[in-house]
Design an enzyme around this catalytic site. Sequence first.
Site, mmCIF file in Angstrom:
data_model
loop_
_atom_site.group_PDB
_atom_site.id
_atom_site.type_symbol
_atom_site.label_atom_id
_atom_site.label_comp_id
_atom_site.label_asym_id
_atom_site.label_seq_id
_atom_site.Cartn_x
_atom_site.Cartn_y
_atom_site.Cartn_z
ATOM 1 N N ALA A 31 15.587 3.819 3.519
ATOM 2 C CA ALA A 31 15.524 2.524 4.206
ATOM 3 C C ALA A 31 16.251 1.488 3.343
ATOM 4 O O ALA A 31 15.714 0.435 3.011
ATOM 5 C CB ALA A 31 14.086 2.121 4.493
ATOM 6 N N HIS A 36 18.875 -2.320 -2.938
ATOM 7 C CA HIS A 36 19.248 -0.966 -3.371
ATOM 8 C C HIS A 36 20.751 -0.891 -3.668
ATOM 9 O O HIS A 36 21.170 -0.284 -4.654
ATOM 10 C CB HIS A 36 18.944 0.055 -2.272
ATOM 11 C CG HIS A 36 17.493 0.252 -1.981
ATOM 12 N ND1 HIS A 36 16.926 -0.103 -0.780
ATOM 13 C CD2 HIS A 36 16.486 0.776 -2.724
ATOM 14 C CE1 HIS A 36 15.643 0.203 -0.788
ATOM 15 N NE2 HIS A 36 15.341 0.727 -1.962
ATOM 16 N N LYS A 150 11.922 -6.008 -8.978
ATOM 17 C CA LYS A 150 10.882 -6.354 -7.998
ATOM 18 C C LYS A 150 9.625 -5.545 -8.288
ATOM 19 O O LYS A 150 8.515 -6.044 -8.195
ATOM 20 C CB LYS A 150 11.349 -6.095 -6.566
ATOM 21 C CG LYS A 150 10.285 -6.493 -5.526
ATOM 22 C CD LYS A 150 10.738 -6.257 -4.108
ATOM 23 C CE LYS A 150 10.634 -4.813 -3.725
ATOM 24 N NZ LYS A 150 9.222 -4.354 -3.537
ATOM 25 N N MET A 185 13.760 -8.664 -1.358
ATOM 26 C CA MET A 185 14.163 -7.605 -0.432
ATOM 27 C C MET A 185 13.320 -6.355 -0.643
ATOM 28 O O MET A 185 13.081 -5.931 -1.764
ATOM 29 C CB MET A 185 15.645 -7.293 -0.590
ATOM 30 C CG MET A 185 16.522 -8.363 -0.003
ATOM 31 S SD MET A 185 18.221 -7.827 0.207
ATOM 32 C CE MET A 185 18.866 -9.242 1.099
#
Length: 281
Positions: A31, A36, A150, A185
């Site tokens: 996903a 990423h 994150k 994100m």
Amino acid sequence: MRPIETKKELDKILNRTPSSNTLGLVPTMGALHKGHLALVKKAVQENDRVVVSIFVNPTQFNNKEDLVNYPKDLSKDLELIESVDPDIIVFAPSVEEIYAQSVRPKKYDFQGLDNVMEGEFRDDHFNGVGTIVEQLFSLIQPNNAYFGEKDFQQLRIIKKLVEIQKIPVNIIPCPIVREDHGLAMSSRNERLSENIRLKAGFIFKTLQTAKEKFGTKSALKVKEWVKNQFLKEEDFEMEYFEIADVETLSPLKRKVKNKKYRAFIAVYAEDIRLIDNIALN
């Protein structure tokens, strides 16, 4: 772009790579989003060859519903990776290929890094993370591995894993990538309604103000202020807010000069769990 699905085929391809070449690894659960891709681009810039793994790891989910609902779109992931560099190796194994008959996490002694924050609310989560990351390191043997800040607690634990297991790999931390309104994100953002996704910029704005307040107020006062902000917001339920030492992840009781601290938060929006963090000094 065709993904590699077996350890045997992966080993065959990696064995063709000259030993003088540097190999970078970006472990993901798919996903993919711009966060990423920032890791992938950095890995491509810094290594001769890059492997991106795509594997939704069951042993790090303590909530079965979260595992079932985790977004998956391999064909889209492959398109995104190919847009960065068509020579990237994509390893996308099945659960059976990785775990065979025993889908259980190993037990690690992370020396307390796993007992706070995420560890307090997600039983065995970091043992599951350690299990899959150690296996990927063993299979791929990268020189460098890339992880986003994150998941800062996870990043610290992976560094500890490398230390205790004596794995010869450099762990490269990468900054948080945010949506235009500040939301960190995450693949889980796709499950938010458009309205709540826009409103969720509130989480980062609260962290930014907490950082300002940390300059003049005690950790306790900052925590009370954050708690009150979320009590006013009916769309968001705060699970925890913590201020911790960046090295030990121990919750801050009293500020110490020259120590670095970070604020960590977990929030539920529409039953979807969102996490974020910010450096305080």
